[in-house]
Design a protein around this motif. Sequence first.
Motif, PDB file in Angstrom:
ATOM      1  N   GLY A 274       0.825  -1.209   0.000  1.00 45.85           N
ATOM      2  CA  GLY A 274       0.000   0.000   0.000  1.00 45.85           C
ATOM      3  C   GLY A 274       0.851   1.247   0.000  1.00 45.85           C
ATOM      4  N   PRO A 275       0.353   2.334  -0.582  1.00 44.43           N
ATOM      5  CA  PRO A 275       1.139   3.573  -0.666  1.00 44.43           C
ATOM      6  C   PRO A 275       1.094   4.373   0.628  1.00 44.43           C
ATOM      7  CG  PRO A 275      -0.998   3.894  -1.674  1.00 44.43           C
ATOM      8  CD  PRO A 275      -0.952   2.459  -1.245  1.00 44.43           C
ATOM      9  N   ARG A 276       2.039   5.304   0.753  1.00 43.61           N
ATOM     10  CA  ARG A 276       1.985   6.269   1.856  1.00 43.61           C
ATOM     11  C   ARG A 276       0.846   7.256   1.604  1.00 43.61           C
ATOM     12  NH1 ARG A 276       6.880   7.599   4.818  1.00 43.61           N
ATOM     13  NH2 ARG A 276       8.567   6.123   4.398  1.00 43.61           N
ATOM     14  N   GLY A 277       0.335   7.838   2.690  1.00 44.24           N
ATOM     15  CA  GLY A 277      -0.679   8.876   2.553  1.00 44.24           C
ATOM     16  C   GLY A 277      -0.028  10.246   2.453  1.00 44.24           C
ATOM     17  N   GLU A 278      -0.872  11.248   2.315  1.00 41.54           N
ATOM     18  CA  GLU A 278      -0.356  12.616   2.195  1.00 41.54           C
ATOM     19  C   GLU A 278      -0.054  13.188   3.579  1.00 41.54           C
ATOM     20  OE1 GLU A 278      -4.886  12.889   2.280  1.00 41.54           O
ATOM     21  OE2 GLU A 278      -3.323  11.573   1.448  1.00 41.54           O
ATOM     22  N   ALA A 279       0.874  14.151   3.600  1.00 41.48           N
ATOM     23  CA  ALA A 279       1.208  14.839   4.854  1.00 41.48           C
ATOM     24  C   ALA A 279       0.175  15.943   5.119  1.00 41.48           C
ATOM     25  CB  ALA A 279       2.605  15.432   4.764  1.00 41.48           C
ATOM     26  N   HIS A 280      -0.024  16.283   6.386  1.00 40.69           N
ATOM     27  CA  HIS A 280      -0.995  17.301   6.762  1.00 40.69           C
ATOM     28  C   HIS A 280      -0.339  18.328   7.667  1.00 40.69           C
ATOM     29  CE1 HIS A 280      -4.619  15.247   5.188  1.00 40.69           C
ATOM     30  NE2 HIS A 280      -3.959  14.147   5.482  1.00 40.69           N
ATOM     31  N   PRO A 281      -0.724  19.594   7.557  1.00 37.39           N
ATOM     32  CA  PRO A 281      -0.149  20.638   8.426  1.00 37.39           C
ATOM     33  C   PRO A 281      -0.592  20.453   9.879  1.00 37.39           C
ATOM     34  CG  PRO A 281      -1.953  21.528   7.128  1.00 37.39           C
ATOM     35  CD  PRO A 281      -1.697  20.159   6.597  1.00 37.39           C
ATOM     36  N   MET A 282       0.158  21.047  10.775  1.00 44.52           N
ATOM     37  CA  MET A 282      -0.127  20.899  12.202  1.00 44.52           C
ATOM     38  C   MET A 282      -1.514  21.419  12.567  1.00 44.52           C
ATOM     39  SD  MET A 282       0.720  19.773  15.108  1.00 44.52           S
ATOM     40  CE  MET A 282       2.424  19.288  14.747  1.00 44.52           C
ATOM     41  N   LEU A 283      -1.954  22.476  11.883  1.00 43.88           N
ATOM     42  CA  LEU A 283      -3.273  23.032  12.176  1.00 43.88           C
ATOM     43  C   LEU A 283      -4.368  21.993  11.943  1.00 43.88           C
ATOM     44  CD1 LEU A 283      -4.846  25.538  13.060  1.00 43.88           C
ATOM     45  CD2 LEU A 283      -5.010  26.190  10.638  1.00 43.88           C
ATOM     46  N   SER A 284      -4.245  21.231  10.855  1.00 42.58           N
ATOM     47  CA  SER A 284      -5.226  20.183  10.553  1.00 42.58           C
ATOM     48  C   SER A 284      -5.175  19.080  11.602  1.00 42.58           C
ATOM     49  CB  SER A 284      -4.953  19.592   9.164  1.00 42.58           C
ATOM     50  OG  SER A 284      -5.114  20.565   8.156  1.00 42.58           O
ATOM     51  N   LYS A 285      -3.961  18.771  12.062  1.00 41.83           N
ATOM     52  CA  LYS A 285      -3.815  17.728  13.084  1.00 41.83           C
ATOM     53  C   LYS A 285      -4.476  18.148  14.391  1.00 41.83           C
ATOM     54  CE  LYS A 285       0.500  15.845  11.193  1.00 41.83           C
ATOM     55  NZ  LYS A 285       1.937  15.614  11.431  1.00 41.83           N
ATOM     56  N   LEU A 286      -4.265  19.397  14.777  1.00 42.59           N
ATOM     57  CA  LEU A 286      -4.854  19.882  16.020  1.00 42.59           C
ATOM     58  C   LEU A 286      -6.375  19.947  15.925  1.00 42.59           C
ATOM     59  CD1 LEU A 286      -2.335  22.736  16.920  1.00 42.59           C
ATOM     60  CD2 LEU A 286      -2.484  20.439  17.922  1.00 42.59           C
ATOM     61  N   LYS A 287      -6.879  20.337  14.771  1.00 44.73           N
ATOM     62  CA  LYS A 287      -8.323  20.397  14.566  1.00 44.73           C
ATOM     63  C   LYS A 287      -8.932  19.000  14.652  1.00 44.73           C
ATOM     64  CE  LYS A 287     -11.827  22.150  11.368  1.00 44.73           C
ATOM     65  NZ  LYS A 287     -12.087  22.818  10.056  1.00 44.73           N
ATOM     66  N   ALA A 288      -8.252  18.019  14.052  1.00 49.23           N
ATOM     67  CA  ALA A 288      -8.739  16.644  14.096  1.00 49.23           C
ATOM     68  C   ALA A 288      -8.723  16.106  15.518  1.00 49.23           C
ATOM     69  CB  ALA A 288      -7.894  15.755  13.188  1.00 49.23           C
ATOM     70  N   THR A 289      -7.695  16.467  16.272  1.00 49.62           N
ATOM     71  CA  THR A 289      -7.582  16.008  17.663  1.00 49.62           C
ATOM     72  C   THR A 289      -8.723  16.546  18.515  1.00 49.62           C
ATOM     73  OG1 THR A 289      -5.170  15.948  17.446  1.00 49.62           O
ATOM     74  CG2 THR A 289      -6.068  15.928  19.672  1.00 49.62           C
ATOM     75  N   LYS A 290      -9.119  17.783  18.250  1.00 49.34           N
ATOM     76  CA  LYS A 290     -10.215  18.394  19.001  1.00 49.34           C
ATOM     77  C   LYS A 290     -11.503  17.584  18.840  1.00 49.34           C
ATOM     78  CE  LYS A 290     -12.855  22.698  19.420  1.00 49.34           C
ATOM     79  NZ  LYS A 290     -13.056  24.058  18.853  1.00 49.34           N
ATOM     80  N   GLY A 291     -11.667  16.969  17.657  1.00 49.31           N
ATOM     81  CA  GLY A 291     -12.881  16.205  17.385  1.00 49.31           C
ATOM     82  C   GLY A 291     -13.008  14.924  18.179  1.00 49.31           C
ATOM     83  N   VAL A 292     -11.903  14.443  18.762  1.00 46.67           N
ATOM     84  CA  VAL A 292     -11.957  13.188  19.522  1.00 46.67           C
ATOM     85  C   VAL A 292     -11.654  13.421  21.007  1.00 46.67           C
ATOM     86  CG1 VAL A 292     -11.361  11.793  17.527  1.00 46.67           C
ATOM     87  CG2 VAL A 292      -9.536  12.647  18.993  1.00 46.67           C
ATOM     88  N   SER A 293     -11.673  14.678  21.414  1.00 52.52           N
ATOM     89  CA  SER A 293     -11.364  14.984  22.814  1.00 52.52           C
ATOM     90  C   SER A 293     -12.371  14.354  23.771  1.00 52.52           C
ATOM     91  CB  SER A 293     -11.315  16.501  23.027  1.00 52.52           C
ATOM     92  OG  SER A 293     -12.547  17.094  22.641  1.00 52.52           O
ATOM     93  N   GLY A 294     -13.602  14.158  23.271  1.00 54.58           N
ATOM     94  CA  GLY A 294     -14.624  13.546  24.112  1.00 54.58           C
ATOM     95  C   GLY A 294     -14.249  12.146  24.555  1.00 54.58           C
ATOM     96  N   VAL A 295     -13.595  11.407  23.677  1.00 54.54           N
ATOM     97  CA  VAL A 295     -13.152  10.054  24.018  1.00 54.54           C
ATOM     98  C   VAL A 295     -12.158  10.108  25.172  1.00 54.54           C
ATOM     99  CG1 VAL A 295     -11.902   8.022  23.193  1.00 54.54           C
ATOM    100  CG2 VAL A 295     -13.569   9.160  21.704  1.00 54.54           C
ATOM    101  N   ALA A 296     -11.245  11.071  25.101  1.00 52.11           N
ATOM    102  CA  ALA A 296     -10.253  11.224  26.168  1.00 52.11           C
ATOM    103  C   ALA A 296     -10.930  11.520  27.505  1.00 52.11           C
ATOM    104  CB  ALA A 296      -9.266  12.334  25.806  1.00 52.11           C
ATOM    105  N   ILE A 297     -12.006  12.295  27.465  1.00 44.19           N
ATOM    106  CA  ILE A 297     -12.731  12.623  28.701  1.00 44.19           C
ATOM    107  C   ILE A 297     -13.349  11.366  29.314  1.00 44.19           C
ATOM    108  CG2 ILE A 297     -14.710  13.865  29.648  1.00 44.19           C
ATOM    109  CD1 ILE A 297     -14.195  16.038  27.529  1.00 44.19           C
ATOM    110  N   VAL A 298     -13.980  10.557  28.473  1.00 43.58           N
ATOM    111  CA  VAL A 298     -14.607   9.321  28.965  1.00 43.58           C
ATOM    112  C   VAL A 298     -13.553   8.364  29.522  1.00 43.58           C
ATOM    113  CG1 VAL A 298     -15.945   7.283  28.307  1.00 43.58           C
ATOM    114  CG2 VAL A 298     -16.578   9.525  27.412  1.00 43.58           C
ATOM    115  N   VAL A 299     -12.433   8.236  28.809  1.00 47.57           N
ATOM    116  CA  VAL A 299     -11.347   7.369  29.277  1.00 47.57           C
ATOM    117  C   VAL A 299     -10.825   7.859  30.621  1.00 47.57           C
ATOM    118  CG1 VAL A 299      -9.004   6.570  28.801  1.00 47.57           C
ATOM    119  CG2 VAL A 299     -10.682   6.646  26.959  1.00 47.57           C
ATOM    120  N   ALA A 300     -10.657   9.173  30.760  1.00 51.86           N
ATOM    121  CA  ALA A 300     -10.158   9.741  32.009  1.00 51.86           C
ATOM    122  C   ALA A 300     -11.118   9.465  33.164  1.00 51.86           C
ATOM    123  CB  ALA A 300      -9.945  11.248  31.847  1.00 51.86           C
TER     124      ALA A 300
END
Length: 435
Positions: free
Chosen positions: A207-233
């Motif tokens: 399989g091929p490598r995927g595309e790289a993403h800027p840090m802003l996109s990474k942080l935005k994506a992380t915000k979308g799953v913060s709820g999971v971290a809350i439940v785990v905590a």
Amino acid sequence: MFDPTVLGFASIVFLLVLVALGVRIFVAAALTGFLGLLIMRGWTAAIGLAGLTPYAKTADYSFSVLPMFILIGFLAYHAGITRSLFEAARIWVGRLNGGLAVSTVLATAGFAAVSGASTATSAVFSRIALPEMLSRGYSVSISAGVVAAGGTLASLIPPSGILVIYGIIAETSIGKLLLAGFVPGILSAAIYVGTVIIMFRLRPDLGPRGEAHPMLSKLKATKGVSGVAIVVAIILGGLYTGWLTPTETGAAGAFVMLLLCLARKEFTAGKLKDALIETVKVTAMIFAIIWSVLIYVRFLGFSGVPGELAEWVLSLDMNRYTILIMILLFYVVLGMFMDAIGMLLLTLPIVIPTIQGLGFNEIWFGIILVKMAEICLITPPIGLNCFVVHGVRPDIPMSKIFKGAFPFFIADVATVAVLIMLPEIVLWLPEAMSG
């Protein structure tokens, strides 16, 4: 008059024959246990014990943790949180060798932290991650295999339904079991990630490598799953500090997940209804198996088979770790014909006395045993997670799914070896909790 021990061993054979013939576990166990009680104690006693034992053993407030954990997972799925997990992982690590496969492992681990069902995890990511990998030109076999294997992580990472079931049958601390599964679960996920990276480095054609993403996109994506971290905590923090009982962590986790779901526009009243109905269905199925097995366990107790087997095993002139490995190999064979929950429920009443006699820690053994159950989920001929993937994608042959899951079978064997050699990996967190 039948000899109780002979009758007990005969019941084991009879039960295995019924299972091999395709009789449902809960029917086979209840029938075998009832017939055994009928022969040993007569009709009145058999009817009384079969009617009272399941209620007496499971009408306990602490067991309500199981439906709470199941509800957390279904709420997360119907709210679209699972897709957010995959997208966040893809944006962060998609650029690596086998990036989408690594993303799948990380996303399944994240979903495992809010879901106690491995088959449900594989089913969800068969619809989310598998089409994405195939559309990017990934190997069909590896794509299906990583989804099947990734689903097994829900067996160890809390909230784990199967660890709760082990705690019920083994009569040990559910809170400590859930904490004990966290580090081995993360270790399993890390070894899976390493397996994927090595495979794709050795064979870039997978399989091929995927595309790289800027840090802003990474942080935005992380915000979308913060709820999971809350439940785990909430779950881990509540258990570790002792502020919450396992049942209270389940209720608190489900409540917070419901609030997170209600805050998402795509979560409707219809999806809430679906989550509740599916939770009831799965809970009823699991408790039906538990109730039926408890009838059989009561009969086994009267027969004396668990004690006889424990004494025989302990009389063997063998190293206790050799005996342990033999027990684990027995589970590998048994897992070829039975699902994980049924396998554990039927064997634990016999195996636990032996483990206690050998001097092994019950919580440590529980984690090892659940890890063995994970292995059975991806090995033929049953390999339930592989069948789940095939059920979602019938166009992918079972042979390819099992082939793709094989490298993860090797990874699981390596994980079991590490956990046996270094038991502190399992025990340090629950021991810190008791301290």
